[in-house]
Scaffold this active site. Structure first.
Site, PDB file in Angstrom:
ATOM      1  N   HIS A  41       0.781  -1.237   0.000  1.00 41.63           N
ATOM      2  CA  HIS A  41       0.000   0.000   0.000  1.00 41.63           C
ATOM      3  C   HIS A  41       0.813   1.288   0.000  1.00 41.63           C
ATOM      4  CE1 HIS A  41      -0.045  -0.143   4.728  1.00 41.63           C
ATOM      5  NE2 HIS A  41       1.135  -0.418   4.218  1.00 41.63           N
ATOM      6  N   HIS A  42       2.153   1.224   0.044  1.00 40.61           N
ATOM      7  CA  HIS A  42       2.944   2.454   0.112  1.00 40.61           C
ATOM      8  C   HIS A  42       3.379   2.982  -1.259  1.00 40.61           C
ATOM      9  CE1 HIS A  42       3.090   2.398   4.413  1.00 40.61           C
ATOM     10  NE2 HIS A  42       3.748   1.259   4.487  1.00 40.61           N
ATOM     11  N   ALA A  43       3.370   2.147  -2.278  1.00 43.25           N
ATOM     12  CA  ALA A  43       3.899   2.559  -3.588  1.00 43.25           C
ATOM     13  C   ALA A  43       3.102   3.732  -4.155  1.00 43.25           C
ATOM     14  CB  ALA A  43       3.873   1.384  -4.559  1.00 43.25           C
TER      15      ALA A  43
END
Length: 602
Positions: free
Chosen positions: A151-153
């Site tokens: 979920h950080h990209a």
């Protein structure tokens, strides 16, 4: 300072008549990739979870798919062409030529370049996109992709161990058919990449429960609620260290219930990051397995299409146990507390149990603090409207490979290639066993191919390592085996392969953490450099080929204070001593025979 309370009860399986059609996505290649030696992110944990899922026989209750890896074109639906092209081209061998691009795309320390980087991203994104496509077409009620949840990209930037944001790609796929999609994130870190992607739209509501305050990624405060058309459609619940099951349940259920009442989504994406579990190497929450799984069970109860994804989680044995347990909840299968024998059985020492227990750490989230945040979050939700601003429109055509036509072509090809085979691989993967069916013998061979360990002679029971006699063991081991069978189940778990684990201590101790890292590096580092992953070998498996001594130093086995390595050396010493004793005894017996023979001859 909040008071310590016990864990919540195990989530209920619900009404047996309310069965969900579950599609499970897994690619066996995912465990062959390793970031770099010593990196906390271990793709190997997905293979460990899959092994538990197979050996608990959950595969009989769901359809199993190997998704087509996402292509450049599909990744570029969210990410920039330049960024995707860079990920495809860069390798450890040529990374020196891409120094400028590495700085531009934030590829380096947290997000290193490793062998098979682009293929790994394709597996993660492909499972999430195909899961969303099957939900769109009504082919399943729940889609599971434990390799997803990164979920950080960002659009053109790697971040927090994440390169391609499979969640955003999956949500974009769901938006083809659904006007409102809800994203829920229970990872200990804020889901900043997903929130940023949909910060200005009301068609996606993002809800994140996360640690906030001098903690990566530093975003996700209560006042971050979205802008423009997306105002009030970003929901953040900032938390402090040590939140326990009871406190988490008291905030999660009311907030999600209010989201359902006010937003009324058509589909849900649930990110189940395992770093919110107690004892995680990088996390700071105190959730037990039941507390974590309660969130999954509560979301499931709304009977909406759900895409369930993995995420963080850096104590591998806890992540794999929890994801396997949550898979059981989603298919409505009760799972026993004692782990079945599997390819990674030794990772779960010393208790060999399914449960992940909370620790005695303090809960820094006071009741007043949680109540104030909850009231403010629900007040923000009241500002939303039930229908998004988008007008009704024709559903766009499905992307290539994610439609009924593509499925029919695969079915036809399967029929043509296997005309005389009763149970082909494709048919077995898509078959869901009905309750009460007797089909033990039909899929036993297929189960073993997929990582399940067959039950000998049809007897189903827990299998200990000591149930198998080591042909190279010293003579005294025979009495140990007999004694362990007569001993209690608890004491039987104290020894495996002649190694006493009774003094290992709490499963969350620091030396166990080191053991997790070292064993994982041993398993996957060789595979990431073109060799097969070195899995823990059960006693009834064929002998593995020794590692290539010419491998470079960066993939050599990690050294250090590793209790498992010391135990293995002790076992080797015992075997050597036993072998010497047997040789001496044999020589003595031979001499005695010669003396008797000479006496008889005279």
């Amino acid at each position: 300072m909040g008071t310590q309370v016990g864990p919540v009860d195990a989530p209920s399986l619900g009404n047996p008549s309310d069965k969900k059609t579950v599609a499970y996505f897994y690619d066996s290649d995912v465990g062959n990739y390793a970031y770099v030696a010593g990196h906390p992110m271990k793709p190997h944990r997905i293979r460990m979870a899959h092994s538990l899922i197979m050996n608990y026989e959950l595969y009989k209750k769901m359809e199993i798919y190997r998704a087509k890896p996402a292509t450049n074109y599909e990744m570029a639906q969210f990410h920039t062409d330049e960024y995707v092209e860079f990920l495809k081209k860069v390798t450890p061998d040529n990374m020196e030529q891409y120094q400028k691009e590495q700085g531009r795309f934030n590829v380096g320390d947290d997000c290193p370049v490793f062998d098979g980087l682009f293929e790994f991203c394709g597996i993660s994104a492909g499972g999430s996109m195909e899961g969303a496509a099957r939900l769109n077409r009504g082919k399943c009620d729940v889609a599971i992709n434990w390799a997803g949840g990164l979920h950080h990209a960002k659009k053109s930037e790697a971040s927090g161990f994440c390169y391609i944001n499979d969640i955003v790609l999956g949500i974009l796929e769901l938006l083809r058919y659904n006007h409102r999609v809800l994203y829920i994130d229970i990872d200990v870190h804020h889901g900043d990449g997903v929130e940023e992607a949909f910060y200005t739209t009301d068609r996606v509501m993002t809800v994140s429960f996360h640690k906030y305050g001098e903690y990566f990624p530093g975003t996700g405060e209560l006042r971050d609620i979205g802008v423009g058309s997306g105002k009030h459609y970003a929901v953040n619940f900032p938390l402090r260290d040590g939140i326990d099951d009871k406190s988490y349940k008291e905030i999660f259920e009311p907030v999600i219930q209010s989201v359902m009442d006010y937003y009324r989504p058509n589909a849900i994406v649930l990110q189940c990051g395992g770093d919110s579990l107690s004892g995680d190497r990088l996390g700071c929450f105190n959730l037990s397995m039941n507390g974590h799984a309660n969130c999954v069970n509560f979301v499931k109860s709304f009977n909406l299409p759900v895409l369930v994804l993995g995420g963080g989680g850096y104590t591998m044995r806890n992540v794999s146990r929890t994801w396997a347990y949550e898979t059981g909840l989603l298919v409505g299968q009760k799972m026993g507390p004692e782990l079945p024998f599997n390819d990674y059985y030794e990772y779960y020492a010393p208790d060999y149990e399914l449960d992940v227990r909370p620790s005695n750490m303090d809960n820094a989230n006071s009741g007043d603090y949680l109540q104030k945040i909850k009231i403010q979050v629900i007040e923000n939700l009241r500002q939303t409207v039930h229908a998004p601003s988008v007008q009704q429109q024709d559903v766009p055509r499905d992307p290539e490979g994610y439609n009924d036509e593509a499925d029919a072509e695969l079915d036809d090809a399967d029929e043509d290639e296997n005309p005389d085979v009763r149970h082909t691989k494709r048919r077995l993967d898509q078959y869901v066993e009905k309750d009460g069916e007797l089909s033990e013998s039909e899929d036993e061979y297929e189960a073993e191919l997929n990582g399940g360990r067959g039950h000998r002679n049809g007897v189903k029971r827990r299998r200990n390592m000591m149930d198998f006699q080591n042909p190279l063991a010293v003579a005294d081991d025979e009495s140990i085996v007999g004694g362990s069978r007569a001993a209690s189940a608890r004491s039987g778990r104290g020894q495996t392969n002649g190694i006493d684990h009774s003094d290992v201590g709490d499963s969350e101790a620091a030396d166990d953490e080191d053991e997790d890292v070292d064993m994982a590096d041993d398993d996957v580092n060789g595979a990431a450099n073109g060799t097969a992953a070195q899995e823990a070998t059960p006693p009834d498996s064929p002998e593995q080929i020794a590692a290539d001594p010419t491998l470079p130093g960066n993939v050599a086995t990690d050294t250090g204070n590793d209790a498992m390595d010391e135990g293995d050396m002790a076992v080797d010493d015992d075997k050597e001593e036993g072998r010497e004793e047997r040789e001496i005894e044999a020589a003595t017996a031979e001499k005695a025979t010669e003396v008797v023979q000479r006496q008889e001859d005279s």
